[in-house]
Design an enzyme around this catalytic site. Sequence first.
Site, PDB file in Angstrom:
ATOM      1  N   HIS A  22      21.439  51.239  -4.823  1.00  0.00           N
ATOM      2  CA  HIS A  22      20.084  51.631  -4.418  1.00  0.00           C
ATOM      3  C   HIS A  22      20.115  52.339  -3.066  1.00  0.00           C
ATOM      4  O   HIS A  22      20.033  51.708  -2.019  1.00  0.00           O
ATOM      5  CB  HIS A  22      19.182  50.399  -4.353  1.00  0.00           C
ATOM      6  CG  HIS A  22      17.730  50.723  -4.226  1.00  0.00           C
ATOM      7  ND1 HIS A  22      16.757  49.976  -4.857  1.00  0.00           N
ATOM      8  CD2 HIS A  22      17.061  51.691  -3.566  1.00  0.00           C
ATOM      9  CE1 HIS A  22      15.558  50.480  -4.575  1.00  0.00           C
ATOM     10  NE2 HIS A  22      15.730  51.535  -3.787  1.00  0.00           N
TER      11      HIS A  22
ATOM     12  N   ASP B  14      18.919  49.663  -0.204  1.00  0.00           N
ATOM     13  CA  ASP B  14      17.697  50.479  -0.190  1.00  0.00           C
ATOM     14  C   ASP B  14      17.698  51.391   1.037  1.00  0.00           C
ATOM     15  O   ASP B  14      16.677  51.544   1.714  1.00  0.00           O
ATOM     16  CB  ASP B  14      16.436  49.614  -0.240  1.00  0.00           C
ATOM     17  CG  ASP B  14      15.168  50.414  -0.527  1.00  0.00           C
ATOM     18  OD1 ASP B  14      15.282  51.598  -0.880  1.00  0.00           O
ATOM     19  OD2 ASP B  14      14.063  49.855  -0.365  1.00  0.00           O
TER      20      ASP B  14
ATOM     21  N   PHE C 154       7.413  54.339   4.681  1.00  0.00           N
ATOM     22  CA  PHE C 154       8.152  53.100   4.462  1.00  0.00           C
ATOM     23  C   PHE C 154       9.655  53.392   4.444  1.00  0.00           C
ATOM     24  O   PHE C 154      10.092  54.414   3.932  1.00  0.00           O
ATOM     25  CB  PHE C 154       7.779  52.485   3.112  1.00  0.00           C
ATOM     26  CG  PHE C 154       6.387  51.929   3.028  1.00  0.00           C
ATOM     27  CD1 PHE C 154       6.103  50.661   3.532  1.00  0.00           C
ATOM     28  CD2 PHE C 154       5.360  52.643   2.424  1.00  0.00           C
ATOM     29  CE1 PHE C 154       4.826  50.122   3.423  1.00  0.00           C
ATOM     30  CE2 PHE C 154       4.091  52.115   2.312  1.00  0.00           C
ATOM     31  CZ  PHE C 154       3.815  50.853   2.822  1.00  0.00           C
TER      32      PHE C 154
END
Length: 426
Positions: A59, A306, A324
């Site tokens: 990810h 992430d 974000f």
Amino acid sequence: MGIVLANGKLLNGAGELETKELLIEGNRIAAIAEHIDHAGHTVIDLRGQFVSAGLIDVHVHFREPGFEAKETIATGAQAAVRGGYTTVACMPNTRPSIDSVETVRYVRQKAEEAGLARVIPYGAITVRQLGRELTDFAALKEAGIFALTDDGVGVQSTAMMKKAMQEAARHGLSIVAHCEDDELIAPGSALHDGVVAARHGLVGIPSESESIHVGRDILLAERTGVHYHVCHISAKESVRLVRDGKRAGVNVTAEVTPHHLLLCDEDIPDSLDANWKMNPPLRSREDRAALIAGLKDGTIDIIATDHAPHTAEEKANGLERAPFGIVGLETAFPLLYTRFVLTGELTLAELIAKMTVKPAEIFGLPYGRLAAGEIADITVIDLEKEETIDPARFASKGKNTPFAGWRCKGWPTLTMVDGKIVYKAD
């Protein structure tokens, strides 16, 4: 002529460190033994450093094409190898989205040109990630995608997600989901719906916005038989649902990020620095405890960063207006090793499994294993090396991290991909 990695420490079957040598010939590990004849080979003396299979991150956001000011495939791959990652899977929320054969080929070509980490692209579930029309799964698979996801946005329509799972199962592809019910989130929400949001008078993002999609999708996965993977799990209710799904025999797996394991919303400074803004948000202390428990008992299968770089100008817009995301590739291992292995919360073997062999097993990748005959993706880590996290030294274009100034042990010093050294510390 090959490469001998001499005097390294490898984990044995009992999880203990043993001194071994590795012979690399071509792109394979030719032998692992107590001693290998050095004659005719290039010898690198590791001086007792730890040797692992190359780390795998399923990810990451490398932003190219479309957002090269934040990150490029080349700079992202450089960050990956500095962090000990040899294989990374990049998300499709680029512009254009990775929803066509042409864009898949573009990403793979850029990764090949960089010649660093192995970068494998996800394909978008829906065209432009709009949730309205499925992409051509067969064509994307043929072009070389890793799996399918609309990460960055949740698939809002239950009917569309069911249709996607049916089609993915037919093609032997995994559905990887960013779980977020938009109807439960107020515009402009930036923090978890918890004590910090309340203290500052902000509307928060509730845990059920994630867990409702997790529960929905587990039921759909049970119905369709697809492999379903939950991205960046953050809420205790989501952990419970995944645990229940596994017990029921559903093919569901989950990942957790280092930042959700290490931080909770109570850690966010009152300055509301936007480098603490990520999606899903840092949740409560109880949620963090549930994530750690889920990682330890196997409910949560793997750790993924992430990695989400943004420009300094974007993050300077303040908590409510900034995008974000935080970066994570270059700091993940030292953070996790320092905060979990050195404290006895996890063993080194458990941490390494969550970052190598487990993601490879889940997604059927031929990497993540340190054994004779396997592909020579190797990470060497100095477990005694202690440094302070300094974003100015990152290879990534993104410097957006809440971990600046943290002092950690366990820094990668050499990374090898396909038998080639792609990073060596100064």
